[in-house]
Write an enzyme that holds these catalytic residues in place. Structure first.
Site, PDB file in Angstrom:
ATOM      1  N   SER A 138     -13.031   4.656  -8.515  1.00  0.00           N
ATOM      2  CA  SER A 138     -13.590   3.771  -7.438  1.00  0.00           C
ATOM      3  C   SER A 138     -14.424   2.952  -7.838  1.00  0.00           C
ATOM      4  O   SER A 138     -14.872   3.333  -8.862  1.00  0.00           O
ATOM      5  CB  SER A 138     -14.019   4.479  -6.062  1.00  0.00           C
ATOM      6  N   TYR A 151     -18.999  11.328  -2.031  1.00  0.00           N
ATOM      7  CA  TYR A 151     -18.043  10.621  -2.668  1.00  0.00           C
ATOM      8  C   TYR A 151     -18.483   9.927  -4.246  1.00  0.00           C
ATOM      9  O   TYR A 151     -17.722   9.989  -4.891  1.00  0.00           O
ATOM     10  CB  TYR A 151     -17.588   9.418  -1.732  1.00  0.00           C
TER      11      TYR A 151
HETATM   12  P1  NAD Z   1      -5.463   7.418   2.540  1.00  0.00           P
HETATM   13  O1  NAD Z   1      -6.314   8.399   3.438  1.00  0.00           O
HETATM   14  O2  NAD Z   1      -4.685   6.243   2.702  1.00  0.00           O
HETATM   15  O3  NAD Z   1      -4.504   8.412   1.541  1.00  0.00           O
HETATM   16  C1  NAD Z   1      -5.065   9.744   1.045  1.00  0.00           C
HETATM   17  C2  NAD Z   1      -4.053  10.769   0.751  1.00  0.00           C
HETATM   18  O4  NAD Z   1      -4.643  11.845   0.151  1.00  0.00           O
HETATM   19  C3  NAD Z   1      -3.029  11.080   1.836  1.00  0.00           C
HETATM   20  O5  NAD Z   1      -1.439  11.001   1.279  1.00  0.00           O
HETATM   21  C4  NAD Z   1      -3.489  12.299   2.204  1.00  0.00           C
HETATM   22  O6  NAD Z   1      -2.676  13.238   2.834  1.00  0.00           O
HETATM   23  C5  NAD Z   1      -4.059  12.937   0.800  1.00  0.00           C
HETATM   24  N1  NAD Z   1      -4.909  14.115   0.908  1.00  0.00           N
HETATM   25  C6  NAD Z   1      -5.959  14.076   1.471  1.00  0.00           C
HETATM   26  N2  NAD Z   1      -6.516  15.446   1.265  1.00  0.00           N
HETATM   27  C7  NAD Z   1      -5.507  16.059   0.659  1.00  0.00           C
HETATM   28  C8  NAD Z   1      -5.781  17.378   0.393  1.00  0.00           C
HETATM   29  N3  NAD Z   1      -6.380  18.287   0.645  1.00  0.00           N
HETATM   30  N4  NAD Z   1      -4.525  17.933  -0.495  1.00  0.00           N
HETATM   31  C9  NAD Z   1      -3.525  17.204  -0.520  1.00  0.00           C
HETATM   32  N5  NAD Z   1      -3.477  15.636  -0.273  1.00  0.00           N
HETATM   33  C10 NAD Z   1      -4.645  15.089   0.286  1.00  0.00           C
HETATM   34  O7  NAD Z   1      -6.590   7.098   1.466  1.00  0.00           O
HETATM   35  P2  NAD Z   1      -6.360   5.895   0.253  1.00  0.00           P
HETATM   36  O8  NAD Z   1      -7.452   4.871   0.715  1.00  0.00           O
HETATM   37  O9  NAD Z   1      -5.254   5.461  -0.248  1.00  0.00           O
HETATM   38  O10 NAD Z   1      -7.181   6.677  -0.881  1.00  0.00           O
HETATM   39  C11 NAD Z   1      -6.608   7.117  -2.174  1.00  0.00           C
HETATM   40  C12 NAD Z   1      -7.400   7.180  -3.329  1.00  0.00           C
HETATM   41  O11 NAD Z   1      -8.080   6.056  -3.369  1.00  0.00           O
HETATM   42  C13 NAD Z   1      -8.605   8.106  -2.972  1.00  0.00           C
HETATM   43  O12 NAD Z   1      -9.141   8.977  -3.976  1.00  0.00           O
HETATM   44  C14 NAD Z   1      -9.689   7.181  -2.726  1.00  0.00           C
HETATM   45  O13 NAD Z   1     -11.208   7.576  -2.841  1.00  0.00           O
HETATM   46  C15 NAD Z   1      -9.437   6.058  -3.493  1.00  0.00           C
HETATM   47  N6  NAD Z   1      -9.989   4.696  -3.107  1.00  0.00           N
HETATM   48  C16 NAD Z   1      -9.690   4.018  -1.986  1.00  0.00           C
HETATM   49  C17 NAD Z   1     -10.248   2.934  -1.783  1.00  0.00           C
HETATM   50  C18 NAD Z   1      -9.991   2.033  -0.521  1.00  0.00           C
HETATM   51  O14 NAD Z   1     -10.601   1.120  -0.384  1.00  0.00           O
HETATM   52  N7  NAD Z   1      -9.126   2.623   0.194  1.00  0.00           N
HETATM   53  C19 NAD Z   1     -11.082   2.275  -2.895  1.00  0.00           C
HETATM   54  C20 NAD Z   1     -11.457   2.909  -3.810  1.00  0.00           C
HETATM   55  C21 NAD Z   1     -10.867   4.192  -4.207  1.00  0.00           C
END
Ligand code: NAD
Length: 256
Positions: A138, A151
């Site tokens: 991130s 985080y």
């Molecule tokens: P999301 O909530 O849409 O998806 C998260 C995924 O992780 C889901 O499939 C969920 O089932 C899985 N997950 C969560 N806990 C779990 C566990 N204990 N075991 C197995 N799977 C698990 O979130 P997203 O926004 O797509 O985020 C994905 C990654 O990207 C994360 O690491 C997040 O920190 C990072 N990220 C997101 C953003 C954003 O703006 N959305 C920005 C920077 C980084």
């Protein structure tokens, strides 16, 4: 023979977007996530792009389930060539109220699971003299914001792990890099908009305009397709000299 990618947290949001780009590029995809319809999502993408897929509901908080997930993918496909550590959760709170259980879960899912998965794929990647590990961190792997102690700590931890694995993988053609997105409008961010509104005492629209996108020079959300395209590039031979790097895709946030 088609290469195989295993992506944690790939039945939602960014992970799902990355999975589609790899499937489009002809990779077999091992899916993982907690969504109840994970198996159907994996099967539908396999069908759409004509590639083989599997699904594991392994919980990233459980090292034994993680080891089993990797062993199953290796058995199904003959090896994991590319590992994308993407599963993650978020919780927003001032530190004095931050629940200890949330701290432990965020460190476990967002940081420690990347150690467990990388450790489990390492032997096979070393033997085959090819491996690509891509960590979805991130902008918060490089910068801090208030109310996100767990985080930011976890994501900075993965930035460090990325550098170490880049060094340790060098003799074996294993690279490790991180992609550092700005804000992407996924279910995780929808939840954060609500949490931030409470923490800051603001409306949800004001949180998007005045808190989230404030730090990005480009006032827009990052797309999952752009993150998937970068991940596919990092997995390619063209990226073989890139390792240990953290690459921002953040609309200029970390330029400041
Ligand atoms: P999301 O909530 O849409 O998806 C998260 C995924 O992780 C889901 O499939 C969920 O089932 C899985 N997950 C969560 N806990 C779990 C566990 N204990 N075991 C197995 N799977 C698990 O979130 P997203 O926004 O797509 O985020 C994905 C990654 O990207 C994360 O690491 C997040 O920190 C990072 N990220 C997101 C953003 C954003 O703006 N959305 C920005 C920077 C980084």
């Amino acid at each position: 023979m088609a290469k195989t990618v295993l992506i944690t947290g790939s039945t939602s949001g960014i992970g799902l977007g990355i999975a589609k780009e790899f499937a489009k590029a002809g990779y077999n995809v091992a899916f993982n996530g907690l969504e109840a319809n994970g198996a159907e999502i994996a099967a539908a993408i396999g069908q759409e792009f004509g590639v083989k897929t599997t699904f594991s509901a392994a919980n990233m908080l459980n090292p034994d389930q993680i080891a089993q997930m990797i062993a199953d993918a290796e058995a199904a496909f003959g090896g994991v060539d590319v590992l994308v550590n993407n599963a993650g959760i978020q919780f927003v709170s001032p530190i004095e109220d931050f629940p200890t259980a949330k701290w432990d879960a965020i460190i476990g899912i967002n940081l420690s699971s990347a150690f467990h998965t990388s450790k489990a794929v390492w032997k096979g990647m070393k033997e085959r003299k090819f491996g690509r590990i891509i960590n979805i961190t991130s902008a918060h792997g490089l910068r801090a914001s208030e109310f996100k102690s767990a985080y930011v700590a976890a994501k900075h931890g993965v930035t460090g792990l990325t550098k170490v694995l880049g060094l340790e993988g060098a003799p074996y053609n294993i690279t490790c890099n991180a992609i550092c997105p700005g804000y992407v409008r996924t279910p995780l961010v929808e939840g954060q908009i609500k949490d931030q509104a409470t923490a800051h005492g603001m409306s949800e629209a004001d949180v998007v305009a005045k808190v989230m996108l404030k730090k990005q020079a480009i006032k827009d959300f990052v797309t999952v397709e752009s993150l998937g395209a970068l991940a596919v590039f990092l997995a390619s031979d063209a990226a073989s000299m890139m390792t240990g790097a953290s690459l921002p895709v953040d609309g200029g946030w970390t330029a400041q």
